[in-house]
Motif scaffolding. Structure first.
Motif, PDB file in Angstrom:
ATOM      1  N   GLY A 179       0.819  -1.206   0.000  1.00  0.00           N
ATOM      2  CA  GLY A 179       0.000   0.000   0.000  1.00  0.00           C
ATOM      3  C   GLY A 179       0.848   1.249   0.000  1.00  0.00           C
ATOM      4  N   ALA A 180       1.918   1.250   0.794  1.00  0.00           N
ATOM      5  CA  ALA A 180       2.809   2.405   0.849  1.00  0.00           C
ATOM      6  C   ALA A 180       3.469   2.651  -0.504  1.00  0.00           C
ATOM      7  N   LYS A 181       3.869   1.590  -1.169  1.00  0.00           N
ATOM      8  CA  LYS A 181       4.510   1.734  -2.472  1.00  0.00           C
ATOM      9  C   LYS A 181       3.579   2.427  -3.464  1.00  0.00           C
ATOM     10  N   ARG A 182       2.333   2.015  -3.480  1.00  0.00           N
ATOM     11  CA  ARG A 182       1.382   2.638  -4.409  1.00  0.00           C
ATOM     12  C   ARG A 182       1.199   4.121  -4.104  1.00  0.00           C
ATOM     13  N   VAL A 183       1.128   4.454  -2.827  1.00  0.00           N
ATOM     14  CA  VAL A 183       0.941   5.857  -2.440  1.00  0.00           C
ATOM     15  C   VAL A 183       2.172   6.683  -2.786  1.00  0.00           C
ATOM     16  N   ILE A 239      -1.694   5.941   3.341  1.00  0.00           N
ATOM     17  CA  ILE A 239      -1.152   4.580   3.302  1.00  0.00           C
ATOM     18  C   ILE A 239      -2.076   3.617   4.025  1.00  0.00           C
ATOM     19  N   THR A 240      -2.641   4.052   5.138  1.00  0.00           N
ATOM     20  CA  THR A 240      -3.584   3.213   5.884  1.00  0.00           C
ATOM     21  C   THR A 240      -4.767   2.824   5.012  1.00  0.00           C
ATOM     22  N   ARG A 241      -5.319   3.805   4.317  1.00  0.00           N
ATOM     23  CA  ARG A 241      -6.463   3.528   3.438  1.00  0.00           C
ATOM     24  C   ARG A 241      -6.065   2.600   2.285  1.00  0.00           C
ATOM     25  N   GLU A 242      -4.928   2.885   1.669  1.00  0.00           N
ATOM     26  CA  GLU A 242      -4.509   2.102   0.509  1.00  0.00           C
ATOM     27  C   GLU A 242      -4.166   0.661   0.897  1.00  0.00           C
ATOM     28  N   ALA A 243      -3.579   0.495   2.076  1.00  0.00           N
ATOM     29  CA  ALA A 243      -3.196  -0.849   2.530  1.00  0.00           C
ATOM     30  C   ALA A 243      -4.370  -1.629   3.102  1.00  0.00           C
ATOM     31  N   GLY A 244      -5.455  -0.933   3.457  1.00  0.00           N
ATOM     32  CA  GLY A 244      -6.617  -1.611   4.008  1.00  0.00           C
ATOM     33  C   GLY A 244      -6.411  -2.115   5.416  1.00  0.00           C
ATOM     34  N   VAL A 245      -5.692  -1.337   6.228  1.00  0.00           N
ATOM     35  CA  VAL A 245      -5.461  -1.716   7.623  1.00  0.00           C
ATOM     36  C   VAL A 245      -5.864  -0.554   8.523  1.00  0.00           C
ATOM     37  N   ILE A 300      -0.950  -0.179  11.519  1.00  0.00           N
ATOM     38  CA  ILE A 300       0.204   0.292  10.747  1.00  0.00           C
ATOM     39  C   ILE A 300       1.330   0.753  11.668  1.00  0.00           C
ATOM     40  N   TYR A 301       0.960   1.336  12.838  1.00  0.00           N
ATOM     41  CA  TYR A 301       1.996   1.790  13.763  1.00  0.00           C
ATOM     42  C   TYR A 301       2.595   0.653  14.594  1.00  0.00           C
ATOM     43  N   VAL A 302       1.976  -0.491  14.574  1.00  0.00           N
ATOM     44  CA  VAL A 302       2.600  -1.667  15.183  1.00  0.00           C
ATOM     45  C   VAL A 302       3.822  -2.081  14.372  1.00  0.00           C
ATOM     46  N   ASP A 338      10.205   5.162   7.754  1.00  0.00           N
ATOM     47  CA  ASP A 338      10.439   3.730   7.918  1.00  0.00           C
ATOM     48  C   ASP A 338       9.773   2.936   6.802  1.00  0.00           C
ATOM     49  N   LEU A 339       8.579   3.352   6.436  1.00  0.00           N
ATOM     50  CA  LEU A 339       7.859   2.660   5.368  1.00  0.00           C
ATOM     51  C   LEU A 339       8.570   2.828   4.030  1.00  0.00           C
ATOM     52  N   PHE A 340       9.064   4.009   3.760  1.00  0.00           N
ATOM     53  CA  PHE A 340       9.756   4.239   2.493  1.00  0.00           C
ATOM     54  C   PHE A 340      11.012   3.383   2.402  1.00  0.00           C
TER      55      PHE A 340
END
Length: 227
Positions: free
Chosen positions: A34-38, A52-58, A63-65, A72-74
């Motif tokens: 999801g992060a990659k797409r965003v 990213i939360t919306r795109e990843a569906g979580v 996501i902060y876990v 960090d995601l990048f």
């Protein structure tokens, strides 16, 4: 730790058959996807953790876990893509015993990757934040897995086999990468080449790179004895 890291009710416990908090590899990949797409759509600065939360569906708690922030995601995205790419290059080199055949396959794959739109966009993202976030740039360009190191292993094998004569393998590997990249990467990065070069142009550049490299480092054949 961010307080939101403790807010997830779905991943903070680990009963039988479930992963501990932040340990589910499938969930982690889902978030990185999801992060990659965003990032590819919006760039680094415009991307948000909410996006990213919306795109990843979580959930935001989930996501902060797994990740402290979008930096960090990048880096996770970059390191995942780099690991896959380096693994494919190792396979290419391991499958080719002939030095020139191996360098050709390696060079073509390297240059195709370097001029791919996704890679060029990622480079632009990093360069765009280099002054504000030098640590991010350093982690991007000095990742734990190194392209030059993959090539060095191949060159070392051929030095030991006597097909190459190289005193400084680190220098030689960098020289081949520079030769193989040609001018295409700079043209792509700065927008003067709007599309990746076609395969015949890539093959032409790699052929020339190998000729120059082998002229410098190929083992010279002994002259036949004079009669």
């Amino acid at each position: 730790m961010d307080a939101s890291k403790t807010s997830s009710t779905t991943e903070t416990s680990s009963p039988a058959g479930r992963f501990a908090a932040g340990a589910d590899p499938v969930k982690r990949e889902q978030i990185v996807d999801g992060a990659k797409r965003v990032f590819m759509q919006k760039g680094f600065d415009a991307a948000s953790m909410n996006d990213i939360t919306r795109e990843a569906g979580v959930s935001k708690g989930t996501i902060y876990v797994y990740f402290d922030n979008k930096e960090d995601l990048f880096i996770a995205m970059v390191e995942r893509e780099r690991a896959a790419f380096l693994a494919s290059l190792r396979t290419v080199l391991n499958d080719n015993d002939d030095v020139e055949t191996g360098l050709r396959a390696f060079g073509i794959k390297f240059l195709e990757h370097l001029t791919d739109e996704k890679i060029v966009n990622a480079m632009r993202i990093v360069l765009g934040v280099r002054e504000r976030m030098p640590d991010l740039c350093a982690r991007f360009f000095r990742g734990p897995q190194n392209l030059r190191g993959v090539l060095q292993d191949f060159l070392t094998r051929h030095v030991e086999a006597g097909t190459l004569v190289i005193d400084d393998i680190d220098l030689a590997s960098g020289q081949f990468l520079d030769l193989a990249s040609g001018s295409f990467f700079k043209f792509r990065l700065f927008g003067t080449m709007p599309e990746a070069p076609p395969r015949p142009q890539i093959e032409r550049v790699i052929h020339g790179a190998i000729q120059v490299f082998m002229a410098a480092y190929g083992a010279k054949k002994a002259d036949p004895p004079s009669e």
